[in-house]
Enzyme design. Structure first.
Site, PDB file in Angstrom:
ATOM      1  N   SER A   1       1.038  -0.904  -0.118  1.00  0.00           N
ATOM      2  CA  SER A   1       0.300   0.355  -0.012  1.00  0.00           C
ATOM      3  C   SER A   1       0.895   1.434  -0.372  1.00  0.00           C
ATOM      4  O   SER A   1       1.762   1.363   0.786  1.00  0.00           O
ATOM      5  CB  SER A   1      -0.791   0.020   1.616  1.00  0.00           C
ATOM      6  OG  SER A   1      -1.333   1.241   1.727  1.00  0.00           O
TER       7      SER A   1
ATOM      8  N   HIS B   1      -1.514  -1.289  -4.177  1.00  0.00           N
ATOM      9  CA  HIS B   1      -3.153  -1.199  -3.401  1.00  0.00           C
ATOM     10  C   HIS B   1      -3.211  -0.268  -2.994  1.00  0.00           C
ATOM     11  O   HIS B   1      -2.188   0.329  -1.804  1.00  0.00           O
ATOM     12  CB  HIS B   1      -2.689  -1.897  -1.944  1.00  0.00           C
ATOM     13  CG  HIS B   1      -3.983  -2.173  -1.131  1.00  0.00           C
ATOM     14  ND1 HIS B   1      -5.244  -2.490  -1.402  1.00  0.00           N
ATOM     15  CD2 HIS B   1      -4.268  -1.212  -0.042  1.00  0.00           C
ATOM     16  CE1 HIS B   1      -5.924  -2.734  -0.461  1.00  0.00           C
ATOM     17  NE2 HIS B   1      -4.948  -1.704   0.184  1.00  0.00           N
TER      18      HIS B   1
ATOM     19  N   ASP C   1      -5.030   3.061  -1.226  1.00  0.00           N
ATOM     20  CA  ASP C   1      -5.716   3.353  -0.689  1.00  0.00           C
ATOM     21  C   ASP C   1      -6.517   4.372  -0.545  1.00  0.00           C
ATOM     22  O   ASP C   1      -6.280   5.342  -0.446  1.00  0.00           O
ATOM     23  CB  ASP C   1      -5.061   3.169   0.625  1.00  0.00           C
ATOM     24  CG  ASP C   1      -5.348   1.638   1.252  1.00  0.00           C
ATOM     25  OD1 ASP C   1      -3.572   2.418   1.621  1.00  0.00           O
ATOM     26  OD2 ASP C   1      -5.640   1.248   1.059  1.00  0.00           O
TER      27      ASP C   1
ATOM     28  N   MET D   1      -8.904   7.221   0.326  1.00  0.00           N
ATOM     29  CA  MET D   1      -9.895   7.877   1.297  1.00  0.00           C
ATOM     30  C   MET D   1     -10.896   9.367   1.550  1.00  0.00           C
ATOM     31  O   MET D   1     -10.277   9.941   1.140  1.00  0.00           O
ATOM     32  CB  MET D   1      -9.259   7.876   2.183  1.00  0.00           C
ATOM     33  CG  MET D   1      -8.330   6.817   2.664  1.00  0.00           C
ATOM     34  SD  MET D   1      -7.939   7.271   4.319  1.00  0.00           S
ATOM     35  CE  MET D   1      -6.293   5.212   4.304  1.00  0.00           C
TER      36      MET D   1
ATOM     37  N   HIS E   1      -8.884   0.567  -3.584  1.00  0.00           N
ATOM     38  CA  HIS E   1      -9.611   0.046  -2.280  1.00  0.00           C
ATOM     39  C   HIS E   1      -9.985   1.661  -1.972  1.00  0.00           C
ATOM     40  O   HIS E   1      -9.132   2.695  -0.907  1.00  0.00           O
ATOM     41  CB  HIS E   1      -8.719  -0.445  -0.489  1.00  0.00           C
ATOM     42  CG  HIS E   1      -9.103  -0.407   0.278  1.00  0.00           C
ATOM     43  ND1 HIS E   1      -8.780  -0.394   1.439  1.00  0.00           N
ATOM     44  CD2 HIS E   1     -10.784  -0.449   0.489  1.00  0.00           C
ATOM     45  CE1 HIS E   1      -9.525  -0.668   2.477  1.00  0.00           C
ATOM     46  NE2 HIS E   1     -10.786  -0.764   2.582  1.00  0.00           N
TER      47      HIS E   1
ATOM     48  N   MET F   1     -12.541   3.772   0.736  1.00  0.00           N
ATOM     49  CA  MET F   1     -12.847   3.793   1.913  1.00  0.00           C
ATOM     50  C   MET F   1     -13.787   5.253   1.820  1.00  0.00           C
ATOM     51  O   MET F   1     -13.121   5.815   1.688  1.00  0.00           O
ATOM     52  CB  MET F   1     -12.075   3.781   2.500  1.00  0.00           C
ATOM     53  CG  MET F   1     -11.267   2.526   2.895  1.00  0.00           C
ATOM     54  SD  MET F   1      -9.451   2.541   3.949  1.00  0.00           S
ATOM     55  CE  MET F   1      -8.682   2.822   2.128  1.00  0.00           C
TER      56      MET F   1
ATOM     57  N   MET G   1     -10.454  -5.940   6.640  1.00  0.00           N
ATOM     58  CA  MET G   1      -9.513  -5.253   7.246  1.00  0.00           C
ATOM     59  C   MET G   1      -9.460  -5.718   9.239  1.00  0.00           C
ATOM     60  O   MET G   1     -10.149  -5.826   9.592  1.00  0.00           O
ATOM     61  CB  MET G   1     -10.511  -3.931   7.279  1.00  0.00           C
ATOM     62  CG  MET G   1     -10.594  -3.049   6.604  1.00  0.00           C
ATOM     63  SD  MET G   1      -9.145  -2.638   5.167  1.00  0.00           S
ATOM     64  CE  MET G   1      -8.856  -1.658   6.381  1.00  0.00           C
TER      65      MET G   1
ATOM     66  N   ASP H   1      -5.611  -6.652   5.541  1.00  0.00           N
ATOM     67  CA  ASP H   1      -4.921  -5.680   4.712  1.00  0.00           C
ATOM     68  C   ASP H   1      -5.233  -4.891   6.911  1.00  0.00           C
ATOM     69  O   ASP H   1      -5.618  -4.705   6.860  1.00  0.00           O
ATOM     70  CB  ASP H   1      -5.773  -4.831   4.027  1.00  0.00           C
ATOM     71  CG  ASP H   1      -5.634  -3.119   3.563  1.00  0.00           C
ATOM     72  OD1 ASP H   1      -6.076  -2.485   3.728  1.00  0.00           O
ATOM     73  OD2 ASP H   1      -4.373  -3.105   4.211  1.00  0.00           O
TER      74      ASP H   1
HETATM   75  C1  DX5 Z   1      -5.526   1.479   6.473  1.00  0.00           C
HETATM   76  C2  DX5 Z   1      -5.346   1.385   5.293  1.00  0.00           C
HETATM   77  C3  DX5 Z   1      -4.309   0.133   4.667  1.00  0.00           C
HETATM   78  C4  DX5 Z   1      -3.407   0.649   5.118  1.00  0.00           C
HETATM   79  C5  DX5 Z   1      -2.160  -0.882   5.568  1.00  0.00           C
HETATM   80  O1  DX5 Z   1      -7.015   1.899   5.967  1.00  0.00           O
HETATM   81  O2  DX5 Z   1      -6.169   0.398   4.075  1.00  0.00           O
HETATM   82  O3  DX5 Z   1      -4.333  -0.528   3.566  1.00  0.00           O
HETATM   83  O4  DX5 Z   1      -2.506   1.377   3.975  1.00  0.00           O
HETATM   84  O5  DX5 Z   1      -0.695   0.047   6.408  1.00  0.00           O
HETATM   85  P1  DX5 Z   1      -0.321  -1.233   7.194  1.00  0.00           P
HETATM   86  O6  DX5 Z   1       0.108  -2.130   6.403  1.00  0.00           O
HETATM   87  O7  DX5 Z   1       1.141   0.542   7.571  1.00  0.00           O
HETATM   88  O8  DX5 Z   1      -0.959  -0.729   8.684  1.00  0.00           O
HETATM   89 ZN    ZN Z   2      -6.559  -0.571   2.268  1.00  0.00          ZN
END
Ligand code: DX5
Ligand code: ZN
Length: 227
Positions: free
Chosen positions: A8, A33, A35, A37, A66, A68, A137, A177
């Site tokens: 990620s 990956h 993320d 948000m 992903h 969110m 998650m 994740d």
């Molecule tokens: C959190 C994300 C994850 C996160 C993983 O909301 O969906 O993908 O970035 O990072 P680590 O491996 O540091 O937990």
């Molecule tokens: Zn993620």
């Protein structure tokens, strides 16, 4: 099911994002990956389709977005047009999940559904025949660098058992994740995970060499689990 290491980029040094992405891919990462948000579904704000597109146009790799975000259906076409090969939406954000999963598949991307730590695996029973992967998650979404929630291992096993019961274990991948480190990734794989997301344990440093070394350490462990 082929194991995948999906770093990620959330915690990467964005000043050096390009060279750090090249470093992890050259060292064997199986994709990236992303993320996404929106500051509403999760208490953090990251980047959108244009950043995904910037990356996808520069590197030939599997891009796993992903989402969110609230109202993910509105944004799905843009993430696919900008190079996402796989798009996952949170069960908690979609009233019409079957329609949303169909939208992703009609756009020729892999369709995933994500569940938060407090959402039971059983809630997915009716949608499992339609998805390509489930993202469990193992932290509360919103930030990298959090601690792995240990009950996630049991949840991965439950999902694996449910997929076997529905004869879907060869069709639906299990992605995990959040909080995955070198000292717990084997437990996650043993519990039944196929795709492993790692953020801060790969990108904690801004050094291309350290990012590559971290990637190789995870790949060594995953390769032991590849049938
Ligand atoms: C959190 C994300 C994850 C996160 C993983 O909301 O969906 O993908 O970035 O990072 P680590 O491996 O540091 O937990
Ligand atoms: Zn993620």
């Amino acid at each position: 099911m082929q194991k995948k290491l999906l770093p990620s980029i959330l915690n990467a040094d964005f000043w050096k994002l390009g060279s750090l992405i090249e470093a992890t891919l050259k060292a064997g990462a199986d994709g990236l990956h992303m993320d996404i948000m929106d500051g509403h579904f999760v208490p953090n704000l990251t980047f959108g389709p244009s950043v995904v597109g910037n990356v996808a146009r520069r590197v030939e790799t599997f891009i796993d977005s992903h989402l969110m975000i609230e109202n993910p259906s509105f944004y799905i076409p843009s993430f696919v047009e900008n190079g996402s090969n796989a798009v996952s939406v949170h069960w908690e954000t979609e009233k019409h999940l079957h329609r949303t999963v169909s939208l992703i598949k009609n756009l020729k991307a892999l369709a995933g559904v994500v569940i938060n730590p407090a959402t039971p695996v059983e809630f997915l029973k009716e949608i499992l025949p339609f998805v390509d992967y489930v993202l469990i998650m193992s932290v509360n979404p919103g930030f990298g660098g959090q601690k792995f929630i240990s009950t996630s291992l049991r949840k991965i096993e439950k999902l694996k058992n449910l997929l076997v019961e529905l004869n879907l274990e060869d069709k639906v991948a299990i992605e995990v994740d959040g909080g995955i480190k070198l000292n717990n990734v084997e437990d996650v794989l043993k519990a039944g995970a196929d795709w492993i997301v790692v953020g801060s344990a790969i990108f904690s440093s801004s050094s291309e060499k350290e990012v590559a070394d971290n990637t190789r350490r995870f790949k060594e462990i995953l390769s032991k689990f590849d049938q």
